[in-house]
Every structure is written in C-alpha cells, then in structure tokens.
Write a protein that holds these residues in place. Structure first.
Motif, PDB file in Angstrom:
ATOM      1  N   UNK A  80     -23.319 -14.194  64.335  1.00  0.00           N
ATOM      2  CA  UNK A  80     -24.122 -14.060  65.554  1.00  0.00           C
ATOM      3  C   UNK A  80     -23.834 -12.700  66.174  1.00  0.00           C
ATOM      4  N   UNK A  81     -24.626 -12.337  67.151  1.00  0.00           N
ATOM      5  CA  UNK A  81     -24.410 -11.079  67.859  1.00  0.00           C
ATOM      6  C   UNK A  81     -23.031 -11.054  68.515  1.00  0.00           C
ATOM      7  N   UNK A  82     -22.634 -12.185  69.117  1.00  0.00           N
ATOM      8  CA  UNK A  82     -21.321 -12.237  69.772  1.00  0.00           C
ATOM      9  C   UNK A  82     -20.186 -12.153  68.753  1.00  0.00           C
ATOM     10  N   UNK A  83     -20.378 -12.655  67.539  1.00  0.00           N
ATOM     11  CA  UNK A  83     -19.356 -12.541  66.494  1.00  0.00           C
ATOM     12  C   UNK A  83     -19.244 -11.097  66.009  1.00  0.00           C
ATOM     13  N   UNK A  84     -20.368 -10.419  65.881  1.00  0.00           N
ATOM     14  CA  UNK A  84     -20.331  -9.002  65.486  1.00  0.00           C
ATOM     15  C   UNK A  84     -19.647  -8.164  66.569  1.00  0.00           C
ATOM     16  N   UNK A  85     -19.869  -8.538  67.838  1.00  0.00           N
ATOM     17  CA  UNK A  85     -19.217  -7.838  68.942  1.00  0.00           C
ATOM     18  C   UNK A  85     -17.701  -8.033  68.870  1.00  0.00           C
ATOM     19  N   UNK A  86     -17.259  -9.265  68.607  1.00  0.00           N
ATOM     20  CA  UNK A  86     -15.822  -9.522  68.458  1.00  0.00           C
ATOM     21  C   UNK A  86     -15.255  -8.727  67.291  1.00  0.00           C
ATOM     22  N   UNK A  87     -16.003  -8.642  66.194  1.00  0.00           N
ATOM     23  CA  UNK A  87     -15.539  -7.855  65.054  1.00  0.00           C
ATOM     24  C   UNK A  87     -15.288  -6.415  65.479  1.00  0.00           C
ATOM     25  N   UNK A  88     -16.186  -5.855  66.253  1.00  0.00           N
ATOM     26  CA  UNK A  88     -16.032  -4.486  66.751  1.00  0.00           C
ATOM     27  C   UNK A  88     -14.793  -4.374  67.639  1.00  0.00           C
ATOM     28  N   UNK A  89     -14.622  -5.326  68.558  1.00  0.00           N
ATOM     29  CA  UNK A  89     -13.470  -5.291  69.469  1.00  0.00           C
ATOM     30  C   UNK A  89     -12.146  -5.414  68.721  1.00  0.00           C
ATOM     31  N   UNK A  90     -12.091  -6.337  67.775  1.00  0.00           N
ATOM     32  CA  UNK A  90     -10.869  -6.546  66.988  1.00  0.00           C
ATOM     33  C   UNK A  90     -10.518  -5.278  66.224  1.00  0.00           C
ATOM     34  N   UNK A  91     -11.513  -4.681  65.594  1.00  0.00           N
ATOM     35  CA  UNK A  91     -11.298  -3.462  64.813  1.00  0.00           C
ATOM     36  C   UNK A  91     -10.819  -2.325  65.713  1.00  0.00           C
ATOM     37  N   UNK A  92     -11.452  -2.178  66.873  1.00  0.00           N
ATOM     38  CA  UNK A  92     -11.044  -1.125  67.810  1.00  0.00           C
ATOM     39  C   UNK A  92      -9.635  -1.355  68.343  1.00  0.00           C
ATOM     40  N   UNK A  93      -9.209  -2.614  68.412  1.00  0.00           N
ATOM     41  CA  UNK A  93      -7.859  -2.936  68.892  1.00  0.00           C
ATOM     42  C   UNK A  93      -6.813  -2.812  67.779  1.00  0.00           C
ATOM     43  N   UNK A  94      -7.241  -2.485  66.564  1.00  0.00           N
ATOM     44  CA  UNK A  94      -6.300  -2.292  65.464  1.00  0.00           C
ATOM     45  C   UNK A  94      -6.153  -3.497  64.556  1.00  0.00           C
ATOM     46  N   UNK A  95      -6.804  -4.597  64.884  1.00  0.00           N
ATOM     47  CA  UNK A  95      -6.730  -5.793  64.049  1.00  0.00           C
ATOM     48  C   UNK A  95      -7.634  -5.678  62.836  1.00  0.00           C
ATOM     49  N   UNK A  96      -7.428  -6.575  61.902  1.00  0.00           N
ATOM     50  CA  UNK A  96      -8.287  -6.657  60.723  1.00  0.00           C
ATOM     51  C   UNK A  96      -9.179  -7.878  60.888  1.00  0.00           C
ATOM     52  N   UNK A  97     -10.477  -7.706  60.715  1.00  0.00           N
ATOM     53  CA  UNK A  97     -11.462  -8.769  60.861  1.00  0.00           C
ATOM     54  C   UNK A  97     -12.178  -8.898  59.525  1.00  0.00           C
ATOM     55  N   UNK A  98     -12.168 -10.103  58.956  1.00  0.00           N
ATOM     56  CA  UNK A  98     -12.796 -10.319  57.653  1.00  0.00           C
ATOM     57  C   UNK A  98     -13.711 -11.539  57.734  1.00  0.00           C
ATOM     58  N   UNK A  99     -14.917 -11.392  57.202  1.00  0.00           N
ATOM     59  CA  UNK A  99     -15.833 -12.527  57.071  1.00  0.00           C
ATOM     60  C   UNK A  99     -15.538 -13.170  55.716  1.00  0.00           C
TER      61      UNK A  99
END
Length: 143
Positions: A80-99
């Motif tokens: 969803x759009x909100x999930x893609x937004x979280x992916x962006x936030x996690x990545x910017x915070x240094x975390x790894x986000x994987x689908x």
C-alpha cells in the motif's frame, strides 16, 4: 488473500522460533491490521499503532543496519502507499526493509542478515524468560 499472508507469517515466525530461539523476543509483530470498532481503532492510533507498519521487525543489529523490517506479501500482493512510505522511513533511518513473498525468501533473508553481524553483537537471552510464555498465555497477557 489476507489469510494466505497470515499463514505465511505464522510459518515464518514458527521457523524463526525453532532456529533462533535465543532471539525469540527480538522478532516482533505489531497487530495493526484487522477489523476494529471505530473507538478501538482510535484508541490504538492514540497508543501509537500506525497504518503501514511492517509485518515483522527483527530488533537485532548487523554490521550495516540497526534492525530488519519484513513486509510479507503473496506472489501478487502489492504494498500500500502507507507501506511504501514506511519502507522509505525505515531506509532513511538506517534500517533494512525487505518485502518477503515466501517462507523460503524469509529464511534466506534472515540467515543472510544475521550472518552479517560482528561477533561482539551476539545477544544472549536468559532461558527463564522463555519459560514464562506458557504461564502468560493462560492469562492472555504478553510478558
């Protein structure tokens, strides 16, 4: 479609608990989905539940990331759009986000992520904590 994702998540978490029982409390699911009354939904939002939060978060750092977020989807499932937004936030915070689209992909992702740790980052969880799970399940409380 949601039940297929739920079943995949249950299989993934079960595998993780058997393979990495000493890290069991560091893999977390925030129950932010499902049908809720309007008042319950508002209360959960006030408590910090956010739309789009990843299905699982592994709170163990490796050499490159402080944590791993996992969003589980079926083969044809889309974020969803909100999930893609979280992916962006996690990545910017240094975390790894994987689908993740299968249990096999979950296994290979988790193994690769945990293999990329420094020896000094190894975590030891005391066994007595684990034994409290059964007592709290009877009381419907999480430790």
């Amino acid at each position: 479609m949601r039940h297929r994702e739920d079943n995949m998540q249950i299989a993934c978490v079960s595998w993780f608990m058997h393979q990495y029982s000493n890290y069991s409390f560091l893999l977390h699911h925030s129950p932010n989905g499902g049908a809720r009354s309007e008042s319950e939904g508002a209360r959960f939002k006030e408590m910090g539940v956010r739309k789009g939060f990843p299905d699982l978060i592994l709170l163990i750092p490796n050499r490159h990331h402080p944590y791993l977020c996992l969003e589980l989807k079926t083969e044809k499932g889309r974020q969803s759009e909100s999930q893609r937004y979280y992916q962006q936030l996690v990545t910017e915070a240094g975390g790894l986000y994987v689908v993740i689209r299968s249990k096999e992909e979950f296994i290979s992702t988790v193994k690769a992520y945990l293999a990329d740790r420094d020896d000094e980052l190894k975590i030891s969880v005391q066994q007595p904590i684990k034994s409290n799970i059964h007592a709290t399940k009877r009381n419907n409380r999480v430790p």
